[in-house]
Write a protein that holds these residues in place. Structure first.
Motif, PDB file in Angstrom:
ATOM      1  N   ASP A   1     -29.205  65.570  28.317  1.00  0.00           N
ATOM      2  CA  ASP A   1     -30.587  65.821  27.914  1.00  0.00           C
ATOM      3  C   ASP A   1     -31.470  64.572  27.932  1.00  0.00           C
ATOM      4  OD1 ASP A   1     -32.860  67.032  26.955  1.00  0.00           O
ATOM      5  OD2 ASP A   1     -32.125  67.372  24.937  1.00  0.00           O
ATOM      6  N   PRO A   2     -30.986  63.392  27.470  1.00  0.00           N
ATOM      7  CA  PRO A   2     -31.902  62.247  27.363  1.00  0.00           C
ATOM      8  C   PRO A   2     -32.403  61.747  28.710  1.00  0.00           C
ATOM      9  CG  PRO A   2     -29.843  61.847  26.160  1.00  0.00           C
ATOM     10  CD  PRO A   2     -29.635  63.054  27.021  1.00  0.00           C
ATOM     11  N   PRO A   3     -33.588  61.117  28.715  1.00  0.00           N
ATOM     12  CA  PRO A   3     -34.086  60.501  29.956  1.00  0.00           C
ATOM     13  C   PRO A   3     -33.167  59.370  30.403  1.00  0.00           C
ATOM     14  CG  PRO A   3     -35.530  59.979  28.092  1.00  0.00           C
ATOM     15  CD  PRO A   3     -34.521  60.954  27.588  1.00  0.00           C
ATOM     16  N   LEU A   4     -33.057  59.180  31.701  1.00  0.00           N
ATOM     17  CA  LEU A   4     -32.081  58.236  32.260  1.00  0.00           C
ATOM     18  C   LEU A   4     -32.363  56.783  31.886  1.00  0.00           C
ATOM     19  CD1 LEU A   4     -31.526  59.722  35.835  1.00  0.00           C
ATOM     20  CD2 LEU A   4     -30.121  60.046  33.789  1.00  0.00           C
ATOM     21  N   HIS A   5     -33.629  56.466  31.589  1.00  0.00           N
ATOM     22  CA  HIS A   5     -33.933  55.059  31.291  1.00  0.00           C
ATOM     23  C   HIS A   5     -33.196  54.571  30.041  1.00  0.00           C
ATOM     24  CE1 HIS A   5     -36.777  56.637  28.263  1.00  0.00           C
ATOM     25  NE2 HIS A   5     -36.600  55.484  27.698  1.00  0.00           N
ATOM     26  N   GLU A   6     -32.761  55.524  29.190  1.00  0.00           N
ATOM     27  CA  GLU A   6     -32.053  55.131  27.966  1.00  0.00           C
ATOM     28  C   GLU A   6     -30.689  54.513  28.265  1.00  0.00           C
ATOM     29  OE1 GLU A   6     -31.800  58.106  24.938  1.00  0.00           O
ATOM     30  OE2 GLU A   6     -33.960  58.508  24.935  1.00  0.00           O
ATOM     31  N   PHE A   7     -30.181  54.729  29.479  1.00  0.00           N
ATOM     32  CA  PHE A   7     -28.837  54.282  29.819  1.00  0.00           C
ATOM     33  C   PHE A   7     -28.802  52.997  30.651  1.00  0.00           C
ATOM     34  CE2 PHE A   7     -28.746  58.903  29.356  1.00  0.00           C
ATOM     35  CZ  PHE A   7     -27.715  59.080  28.434  1.00  0.00           C
ATOM     36  N   VAL A   8     -29.953  52.566  31.160  1.00  0.00           N
ATOM     37  CA  VAL A   8     -29.935  51.431  32.092  1.00  0.00           C
ATOM     38  C   VAL A   8     -29.782  50.111  31.342  1.00  0.00           C
ATOM     39  CG1 VAL A   8     -31.253  52.596  33.903  1.00  0.00           C
ATOM     40  CG2 VAL A   8     -32.462  51.279  32.145  1.00  0.00           C
ATOM     41  N   PRO A   9     -29.187  49.097  31.996  1.00  0.00           N
ATOM     42  CA  PRO A   9     -28.997  47.804  31.319  1.00  0.00           C
ATOM     43  C   PRO A   9     -30.317  47.064  31.133  1.00  0.00           C
ATOM     44  CG  PRO A   9     -28.314  47.653  33.622  1.00  0.00           C
ATOM     45  CD  PRO A   9     -28.649  49.101  33.365  1.00  0.00           C
ATOM     46  N   THR A  10     -30.355  46.246  30.095  1.00  0.00           N
ATOM     47  CA  THR A  10     -31.553  45.431  29.840  1.00  0.00           C
ATOM     48  C   THR A  10     -31.223  43.937  29.904  1.00  0.00           C
ATOM     49  OG1 THR A  10     -31.121  45.645  27.468  1.00  0.00           O
ATOM     50  CG2 THR A  10     -32.717  47.182  28.417  1.00  0.00           C
ATOM     51  N   GLU A  11     -29.946  43.596  29.672  1.00  0.00           N
ATOM     52  CA  GLU A  11     -29.532  42.185  29.703  1.00  0.00           C
ATOM     53  C   GLU A  11     -29.258  41.750  31.135  1.00  0.00           C
ATOM     54  OE1 GLU A  11     -29.436  40.317  26.950  1.00  0.00           O
ATOM     55  OE2 GLU A  11     -30.090  42.057  25.766  1.00  0.00           O
ATOM     56  N   GLU A  12     -29.627  40.515  31.456  1.00  0.00           N
ATOM     57  CA  GLU A  12     -29.436  39.972  32.813  1.00  0.00           C
ATOM     58  C   GLU A  12     -27.979  40.068  33.264  1.00  0.00           C
ATOM     59  OE1 GLU A  12     -31.330  38.672  35.286  1.00  0.00           O
ATOM     60  OE2 GLU A  12     -33.192  39.151  34.217  1.00  0.00           O
ATOM     61  N   GLU A  13     -27.064  39.781  32.349  1.00  0.00           N
ATOM     62  CA  GLU A  13     -25.638  39.788  32.672  1.00  0.00           C
ATOM     63  C   GLU A  13     -25.185  41.195  33.101  1.00  0.00           C
ATOM     64  OE1 GLU A  13     -21.396  39.102  30.344  1.00  0.00           O
ATOM     65  OE2 GLU A  13     -23.213  38.193  29.503  1.00  0.00           O
ATOM     66  N   ASP A  14     -25.682  42.212  32.370  1.00  0.00           N
ATOM     67  CA  ASP A  14     -25.312  43.603  32.686  1.00  0.00           C
ATOM     68  C   ASP A  14     -25.958  44.065  33.992  1.00  0.00           C
ATOM     69  OD1 ASP A  14     -23.730  43.882  30.424  1.00  0.00           O
ATOM     70  OD2 ASP A  14     -25.409  44.535  29.178  1.00  0.00           O
ATOM     71  N   ILE A  15     -27.178  43.603  34.241  1.00  0.00           N
ATOM     72  CA  ILE A  15     -27.863  43.950  35.492  1.00  0.00           C
ATOM     73  C   ILE A  15     -27.109  43.350  36.683  1.00  0.00           C
ATOM     74  CG2 ILE A  15     -29.985  43.604  36.839  1.00  0.00           C
ATOM     75  CD1 ILE A  15     -31.520  43.723  34.121  1.00  0.00           C
ATOM     76  N   LYS A  16     -26.667  42.093  36.534  1.00  0.00           N
ATOM     77  CA  LYS A  16     -25.897  41.414  37.598  1.00  0.00           C
ATOM     78  C   LYS A  16     -24.574  42.152  37.847  1.00  0.00           C
ATOM     79  CE  LYS A  16     -24.707  37.592  40.097  1.00  0.00           C
ATOM     80  NZ  LYS A  16     -23.440  38.025  40.663  1.00  0.00           N
ATOM     81  N   LYS A  17     -23.910  42.566  36.779  1.00  0.00           N
ATOM     82  CA  LYS A  17     -22.641  43.293  36.888  1.00  0.00           C
ATOM     83  C   LYS A  17     -22.836  44.599  37.655  1.00  0.00           C
ATOM     84  CE  LYS A  17     -19.150  45.332  33.834  1.00  0.00           C
ATOM     85  NZ  LYS A  17     -18.841  45.638  32.407  1.00  0.00           N
ATOM     86  N   LEU A  18     -23.924  45.307  37.343  1.00  0.00           N
ATOM     87  CA  LEU A  18     -24.217  46.575  38.016  1.00  0.00           C
ATOM     88  C   LEU A  18     -24.554  46.336  39.490  1.00  0.00           C
ATOM     89  CD1 LEU A  18     -24.690  49.636  37.921  1.00  0.00           C
ATOM     90  CD2 LEU A  18     -26.998  49.191  37.056  1.00  0.00           C
ATOM     91  N   ALA A  19     -25.322  45.299  39.763  1.00  0.00           N
ATOM     92  CA  ALA A  19     -25.685  44.960  41.148  1.00  0.00           C
ATOM     93  C   ALA A  19     -24.432  44.680  41.979  1.00  0.00           C
ATOM     94  CB  ALA A  19     -26.628  43.768  41.160  1.00  0.00           C
ATOM     95  N   ASP A  20     -23.507  43.920  41.415  1.00  0.00           N
ATOM     96  CA  ASP A  20     -22.261  43.599  42.119  1.00  0.00           C
ATOM     97  C   ASP A  20     -21.451  44.870  42.386  1.00  0.00           C
ATOM     98  OD1 ASP A  20     -22.982  40.965  42.045  1.00  0.00           O
ATOM     99  OD2 ASP A  20     -21.690  40.433  40.343  1.00  0.00           O
ATOM    100  N   ALA A  21     -21.370  45.732  41.397  1.00  0.00           N
ATOM    101  CA  ALA A  21     -20.589  46.970  41.539  1.00  0.00           C
ATOM    102  C   ALA A  21     -21.195  47.885  42.600  1.00  0.00           C
ATOM    103  CB  ALA A  21     -20.513  47.704  40.206  1.00  0.00           C
ATOM    104  N   GLN A  22     -22.522  47.858  42.716  1.00  0.00           N
ATOM    105  CA  GLN A  22     -23.227  48.735  43.650  1.00  0.00           C
ATOM    106  C   GLN A  22     -23.392  48.112  45.039  1.00  0.00           C
ATOM    107  OE1 GLN A  22     -23.276  51.881  42.299  1.00  0.00           O
ATOM    108  NE2 GLN A  22     -25.449  52.142  42.572  1.00  0.00           N
ATOM    109  N   GLY A  23     -23.063  46.818  45.155  1.00  0.00           N
ATOM    110  CA  GLY A  23     -23.308  46.129  46.421  1.00  0.00           C
ATOM    111  C   GLY A  23     -24.795  45.962  46.691  1.00  0.00           C
ATOM    112  N   LYS A  24     -25.571  45.793  45.617  1.00  0.00           N
ATOM    113  CA  LYS A  24     -27.018  45.627  45.736  1.00  0.00           C
ATOM    114  C   LYS A  24     -27.408  44.272  45.145  1.00  0.00           C
ATOM    115  CE  LYS A  24     -28.547  50.500  45.555  1.00  0.00           C
ATOM    116  NZ  LYS A  24     -27.312  51.267  45.601  1.00  0.00           N
ATOM    117  N   THR A  25     -28.627  43.868  45.396  1.00  0.00           N
ATOM    118  CA  THR A  25     -29.119  42.625  44.802  1.00  0.00           C
ATOM    119  C   THR A  25     -29.641  42.927  43.394  1.00  0.00           C
ATOM    120  OG1 THR A  25     -31.387  42.921  45.594  1.00  0.00           O
ATOM    121  CG2 THR A  25     -29.845  41.781  47.071  1.00  0.00           C
ATOM    122  N   VAL A  26     -29.751  41.871  42.584  1.00  0.00           N
ATOM    123  CA  VAL A  26     -30.315  42.021  41.241  1.00  0.00           C
ATOM    124  C   VAL A  26     -31.741  42.570  41.336  1.00  0.00           C
ATOM    125  CG1 VAL A  26     -31.139  40.702  39.236  1.00  0.00           C
ATOM    126  CG2 VAL A  26     -28.854  40.255  40.178  1.00  0.00           C
TER     127      VAL A  26
END
Length: 312
Positions: A55-80
């Protein structure tokens, strides 16, 4: 979705750009969800269980810390920068009236398919382990405002559930219902009842949308309403029987003649308020659902309402 590794997989799903990428991420979440539902069925020991889909909007789940954003980028094969652009695109000015509820399943049917698979597989497993229990999942599709939304999402649910049941050689029964949280759903409940096995009034959102008050922001001005004697109570704590209650009563009166087997309840903080429980009983609701700490009060209020009705 926030525990352990599942938040990582869920963030991968949110930041996916193709259905295939989303399905791969959801496949990681599936066993976790299935495990949750198995524990839920075990805990309820054959009593009815209603499971609300995402039910909740997806923005509630996205990372906000730089470290978590970098981790997600690496996992996805995308840039920060690419991940940050996706996160920015999820920003909404009014998220509680935005891309959430059944709208997520309309946009990404694979989410509803994954959750259905988890619900049904869990139920089949627990039913096998406890053949004397009446395990019958109730799948609740949230935030429906139009019968076409419900039909669209329900199609994926039914196709997925029936395929899982057939593959397992099971005789499992299930229901698909909806949350009535949008005034339009209450006003067109005779249509919606054609596709719903049950209604559950989401009175938190129904109150927000009926009053046009934000539940998160109303505290800034409600004191002035009490001082001016415009309101006596917080409408998010004590159900507004005149306005919101009228919509609920209308939905029941429209829905039940169309579907005589329709069962109806509420989910929200009002489910733990004694006067609200009494009102719900008077208009023919079958159950109330509330926060765990309010359950004793709700049970007592339900018993008192039933005794009063019997003695009337």
């Amino acid at each position: 979705f926030f525990e352990g590794n599942r938040i990582d997989a869920f963030r991968e799903m949110i930041c996916s750009e193709t259905a295939e990428e989303r399905e791969a991420a959801l496949a990681k979440i599936l066993p976790e969800q299935q495990g949750d539902f198995e524990k839920l069925y075990e805990a309820l020991e054959g009593n009815p269980v209603t499971i609300r889909f995402l039910d909740p909007p997806l923005h509630e789940f996205v990372p906000t810390e730089e470290e978590d954003i970098k981790k997600l980028a690496d996992a996805q094969g995308k840039t920060v920068e690419q991940i940050k652009a996706i996160i920015d695109s999820l920003h909404e000015f009014n998220p509680m009236m935005g891309h959430r509820g059944c709208r997520l399943a309309v946009t990404y049917p694979e989410i509803a398919k994954m959750q259905t698979t988890a619900v049904i597989r869990a139920a089949i497993n627990v039913k096998k382990a406890h053949p004397d229990w009446a395990v019958k999942p109730e799948i609740m599709i949230p935030l429906v405002g139009d019968i076409k939304e419900l039909k669209y999402v329900k199609k994926f649910v039914v196709e997925t559930a029936d395929a899982e049941i057939a593959a397992a050689g099971s005789d499992l029964q299930y229901e698909v219902g909806t949350m009535i949280e949008i005034p339009r759903a209450a006003l067109t409940a005779d249509d919606i009842a054609k596709e719903a096995d049950f209604f559950c009034f989401g009175t938190n959102d129904l109150t927000q949308m009926t009053y046009g008050f934000s539940r998160d922001d109303a505290g800034k001005f409600l004191d002035a309403y009490y001082d001016a004697k415009i309101f006596e109570n917080d409408p998010f704590a004590k159900l507004d029987q005149v306005g919101v209650g009228k919509l609920m009563k209308m939905a029941i009166e429209l829905g039940k003649p169309v579907n005589p087997k329709l069962h109806v309840g509420i989910c929200g903080e009002h489910g733990g308020d004694p006067s609200s429980v009494e009102f719900c009983n008077s208009i023919g609701l079958d159950y109330v659902s509330c926060s765990p700490f309010r359950v004793p009060i709700a049970r007592l209020a339900a018993a008192q309402a039933a005794i009063a009705q019997k003695n009337a």
